[in-house]
Scaffold this active site. Structure first.
Site, short mmCIF file in Angstrom:
data_model
loop_
_atom_site.label_atom_id
_atom_site.label_comp_id
_atom_site.label_asym_id
_atom_site.label_seq_id
_atom_site.Cartn_x
_atom_site.Cartn_y
_atom_site.Cartn_z
NE ARG A 103 -3.80 0.51 1.96
CZ ARG A 103 -5.19 0.77 2.48
NH1 ARG A 103 -5.47 1.70 3.32
NH2 ARG A 103 -6.05 0.05 1.92
CG HIS A 130 -8.56 0.34 -3.00
ND1 HIS A 130 -7.99 -0.52 -2.43
CD2 HIS A 130 -9.07 0.69 -1.93
CE1 HIS A 130 -8.03 -0.99 -1.15
NE2 HIS A 130 -8.79 -0.17 -0.87
CD GLN A 133 -13.11 -1.84 -0.74
OE1 GLN A 133 -12.53 -1.87 0.35
NE2 GLN A 133 -14.42 -2.10 -0.71
CG ASP A 222 -13.68 6.64 -1.31
OD1 ASP A 222 -13.58 6.61 -0.16
OD2 ASP A 222 -12.70 6.55 -2.08
CB CYS A 262 -14.41 1.32 -0.40
SG CYS A 262 -13.53 3.05 0.04
NE ARG A 290 -10.66 -5.08 0.40
CZ ARG A 290 -9.94 -4.10 0.82
NH1 ARG A 290 -10.47 -3.01 1.60
NH2 ARG A 290 -8.61 -3.88 0.66
N1 CP Z 1 -11.58 0.01 2.25
C1 CP Z 1 -10.04 -0.05 2.62
O1 CP Z 1 -9.28 -0.08 1.87
O2 CP Z 1 -10.09 0.23 4.02
P1 CP Z 1 -8.69 0.46 4.85
O3 CP Z 1 -8.09 1.70 4.53
O4 CP Z 1 -9.19 0.51 6.44
O5 CP Z 1 -7.56 -0.72 4.62
N1 NVA Z 2 -10.05 7.05 -1.74
C1 NVA Z 2 -9.66 6.50 -0.27
C2 NVA Z 2 -9.80 5.06 0.02
C3 NVA Z 2 -9.59 4.72 1.07
C4 NVA Z 2 -9.77 3.04 1.46
C5 NVA Z 2 -8.10 6.83 -0.15
O1 NVA Z 2 -7.38 6.54 -0.78
O2 NVA Z 2 -7.93 7.22 1.02
#
Ligand code: CP
Ligand code: NVA
Length: 303
Positions: A103, A130, A133, A222, A262, A290
């Site tokens: 990540r 992502h 997700q 989101d 998400c 997930r």
């Molecule tokens: N939706 C999602 O990716 O959540 P986190 O940021 O908690 O991993």
């Molecule tokens: N768009 C958001 C998703 C979090 C799971 C971010 O990147 O912070």
């Protein structure tokens, strides 16, 4: 040859459907308490430069349930955070681990990491995409609606990493996707133009949230401010104020439309509390999924 999951583009439509089917089988096995250990003796690394609750916990628990081990690598405690070059980190970690979830910020970091690593690399979220997700969200739609094809999916809000992954998913699977975003915060240009070519005009970007949700089967949103954009929070709150999933907007969709997010959510901003807790919301089932969908990914790439 090792296979990565840096983007949904790494999967054919057949591979996507087979992951969704497999997630359903793995979910049932887990609910029935049937042991299934294809990752026995294997270790999954999680290299996370951004915060996470769902992605981290669901991948760690998923790997344990499949009989594997995990190791969490934060930039605070590793040489990665002190600037050890990505090619070096990738080559070293490849000799200890059997797969890694990364990540991070730019998609280029993931690409460079995967180029130098000999183990499968999974995108656990980047600024651009992502994929885990959105694959989970497709699985949740299959569970709730029995199909993805022929549905109208609406995206309300920012043209962010989630929106970009939805566009790729729609171009792969051929469902209708209408994204309502402010003109200043559209999805990624090259993803849009590549996907529209693949899928005629079933993928559209509009300004007006009402146009996007009209007769929709699925409504998705989101946060207005993603991780790394905290400095823009005040201006984003102004720009996105009319891009809220609330009961008035939901009323324009089909009566059995499902609402997805998400998470984490900012209740009262991109989504109201009543919609999040209301009968159309599948948000917590989506979060649970997930675990099951990512187990299917781990089995496919590392099993
Ligand atoms: N939706 C999602 O990716 O959540 P986190 O940021 O908690 O991993
Ligand atoms: N768009 C958001 C998703 C979090 C799971 C971010 O990147 O912070």
């Amino acid at each position: 040859m090792k296979k990565n999951l840096l983007s949904i583009l790494d999967l054919s439509s057949e591979e996507i459907y087979s992951l969704l089917d497999r997630a359903s089988v793995l979910k049932q096995l887990q609910k029935d308490g049937v042991p299934h250990h294809p990752l026995s003796g294997k270790t999954l690394g999680l290299l996370f430069e951004k915060s996470s609750t769902r992605t981290r916990v669901s991948f760690e628990v998923g790997a344990y349930q499949l009989g594997g081990n995990t190791i969490f690598l934060s930039p605070r405690d590793t040489q990665f955070g002190r600037g050890e070059p990505i090619p070096d980190s990738a080559r070293v970690l490849s000799n200890y681990l059997d797969g890694i979830v990364v990540r991070t910020f730019s998609q280029e970091i993931l690409e460079e990491f995967s180029q130098y690593s000999s183990i499968p690399v999974i995108n656990g979220l980047s600024d651009l995409l992502h994929p885990c997700q959105v694959l989970t969200d497709l699985f949740t739609i299959m569970e709730k609606k029995g199909r993805v094809e022929g549905l109208k999916v609406a995206w309300i809000g920012d043209g962010n990493n989630m929106a970009n992954s939805w566009i790729i998913a729609a171009s792969r699977l051929g469902f209708e996707l209408v994204l309502a975003t402010p003109p200043t915060h559209r999805p990624n240009d090259s993803i849009m133009s590549m996907s529209i070519k693949e899928n005629d005009m079933r993928i559209r970007v509009v300004d007006d949230p009402e146009e996007a949700v009209k007769d929709a089967d699925v409504i998705n949103t989101d946060v207005w401010t993603s991780m790394g954009q905290e400095d823009e929070e005040a201006s984003r709150k102004r720009i996105f104020s009319k891009y809220q999933v609330n009961s008035d907007l939901l009323a324009l969709a089909k009566s059995d439309a499902i609402v997805m997010h998400c998470l984490p959510a900012h209740r009262g901003e991109e989504i109201t509390n009543d919609v999040m807790e209301g009968p159309n919301s599948v948000i917590f089932a989506q979060a649970e999924n997930r675990l099951h969908l990512q187990k299917a990914i781990l089995e496919k790439l590392m099993g």
